[in-house]
Scaffold this motif. Sequence first.
Motif, short mmCIF file in Angstrom:
data_model
loop_
_atom_site.label_atom_id
_atom_site.label_comp_id
_atom_site.label_asym_id
_atom_site.label_seq_id
_atom_site.Cartn_x
_atom_site.Cartn_y
_atom_site.Cartn_z
N ARG A 24 -6.85 2.40 -2.18
CA ARG A 24 -7.27 1.08 -2.65
C ARG A 24 -8.71 1.19 -3.16
O ARG A 24 -9.44 2.11 -2.78
CB ARG A 24 -7.25 0.04 -1.52
CG ARG A 24 -5.90 -0.29 -0.93
CD ARG A 24 -6.05 -1.35 0.16
NE ARG A 24 -4.78 -1.83 0.69
CZ ARG A 24 -4.21 -1.40 1.80
NH1 ARG A 24 -4.79 -0.45 2.52
NH2 ARG A 24 -3.06 -1.90 2.21
N THR A 25 -9.13 0.23 -3.97
CA THR A 25 -10.54 0.11 -4.29
C THR A 25 -11.24 -0.61 -3.15
O THR A 25 -10.59 -1.15 -2.25
CB THR A 25 -10.76 -0.69 -5.59
OG1 THR A 25 -10.25 -2.03 -5.39
CG2 THR A 25 -10.05 -0.04 -6.78
N PHE A 59 -8.24 -4.19 2.79
CA PHE A 59 -7.08 -3.64 3.47
C PHE A 59 -5.80 -4.41 3.14
O PHE A 59 -4.77 -4.24 3.78
CB PHE A 59 -7.29 -3.66 4.99
CG PHE A 59 -8.41 -2.76 5.44
CD1 PHE A 59 -8.23 -1.39 5.48
CD2 PHE A 59 -9.63 -3.29 5.80
CE1 PHE A 59 -9.26 -0.55 5.90
CE2 PHE A 59 -10.67 -2.47 6.21
CZ PHE A 59 -10.48 -1.09 6.26
N LYS A 60 -5.87 -5.27 2.11
CA LYS A 60 -4.75 -6.14 1.80
C LYS A 60 -4.03 -5.77 0.51
O LYS A 60 -2.82 -5.98 0.38
CB LYS A 60 -5.24 -7.60 1.70
CG LYS A 60 -5.82 -8.16 2.99
CD LYS A 60 -4.77 -8.28 4.08
CE LYS A 60 -5.33 -8.96 5.32
NZ LYS A 60 -4.31 -9.04 6.41
N ASN A 120 -3.98 8.53 2.30
CA ASN A 120 -4.24 7.55 3.36
C ASN A 120 -4.00 6.14 2.82
O ASN A 120 -4.25 5.86 1.66
CB ASN A 120 -5.69 7.69 3.83
CG ASN A 120 -6.13 6.61 4.80
OD1 ASN A 120 -7.07 5.88 4.53
ND2 ASN A 120 -5.45 6.48 5.92
N GLY A 121 -3.49 5.28 3.69
CA GLY A 121 -3.31 3.88 3.34
C GLY A 121 -1.91 3.37 3.60
O GLY A 121 -0.95 3.82 2.95
N GLY A 175 -1.59 16.58 2.97
CA GLY A 175 -1.50 16.01 4.30
C GLY A 175 -1.58 14.50 4.20
O GLY A 175 -1.79 13.93 3.12
N ILE A 176 -1.38 13.86 5.32
CA ILE A 176 -1.52 12.41 5.38
C ILE A 176 -2.44 12.04 6.52
O ILE A 176 -2.51 12.72 7.53
CB ILE A 176 -0.16 11.68 5.53
CG1 ILE A 176 0.60 12.23 6.73
CG2 ILE A 176 0.65 11.77 4.26
CD1 ILE A 176 1.84 11.46 7.04
#
Length: 318
Positions: free
Chosen positions: A172-173, A178-179, A201-202, A221-222
């Motif tokens: 995300r930017t 986090f939405k 990630n996310g 990876g994550i």
Amino acid sequence: MRKTKLSFDTPIYVLAPLAGYTDLPFRSVVKKFGADLTVSEMLSSNALVHGSSKTLSMIEKSPNEDPYSVQIAGAEVDVIKQAVEILNEQGGIDVIDLNCGCPVPKIVGHGSGSSLLLNLPLMGNIIRTMKDTSNKEFTSVKIRLGFEKKNHIEIAKVVEDSGADFLAVHGRTRAGKFKAAVDYDAIKEIKEAVKIPVIANGDIDSYEKAKWVLEHTGADGIMIGRGAVGAPWIFHQLKSGTKEIDKNIKHAIILEHFDKMIEFYGSYGVVMFRKHLHTYSKGYSGASALRVRINHIVDPYECRSMIDDFFSNSEIVC
């Protein structure tokens, strides 16, 4: 410099730093049950340099955290350099990570976190300084896709060109906080644009999602953060390749986490564990009554007995 067990020959599973959650007890549990790499909660470089006892205590690791990463935040090259020199004196650290993704106003307001994405020359200078100063095996960076708008390839190239050994990408930017929907296509584009390992990630909150993200992005990876809160067994699922997880394994992990909290915090660990128990008990019969009871218990033995009894006898209803 000691050589670590960290390798990108196969996909790695990383516990993301989360303030208030990924303390030593939680990290030790996810490490025991499958995480390849654990990361400290984000540390202020200023606080490190000024000798904050609380910040220094956050560096402490569990013996099983091998390899182990410490994440720092900051915006001043000289301060970052001093912070790295302090970490150089600490044993058992294999990675020093720079946070370039935190969207919290307090962090951004100090020019740290995702604010560095607005000043890529400074970000690059900080990364080079870390790499040149550190006596640890790896220097890594966690980024977002941009500040207001995406310029993720440019950011990733600066990270690579500045000497980082690998990077983690939150899809995300900063504006997306986090939405907003996570842009996994952008993570894939970063992976294709750089030669250093990339960790995705996310919103990775299930075994199925983790497998899909790895396949879709081609990442090395994550990194899982909020998806592991209340479900640290996701790392066990990924390492064992088992979609379904036995109720008894969940029970064992929850008790292990509680025991580690008491070992680390003493009797205050009962209070600290409440937020975790509220999450662990979601979907179980009698969860509401348990949450009411736990808020009135302070004795570790009574609390453990109640937790043991609840997860032995309650059924998952949803």
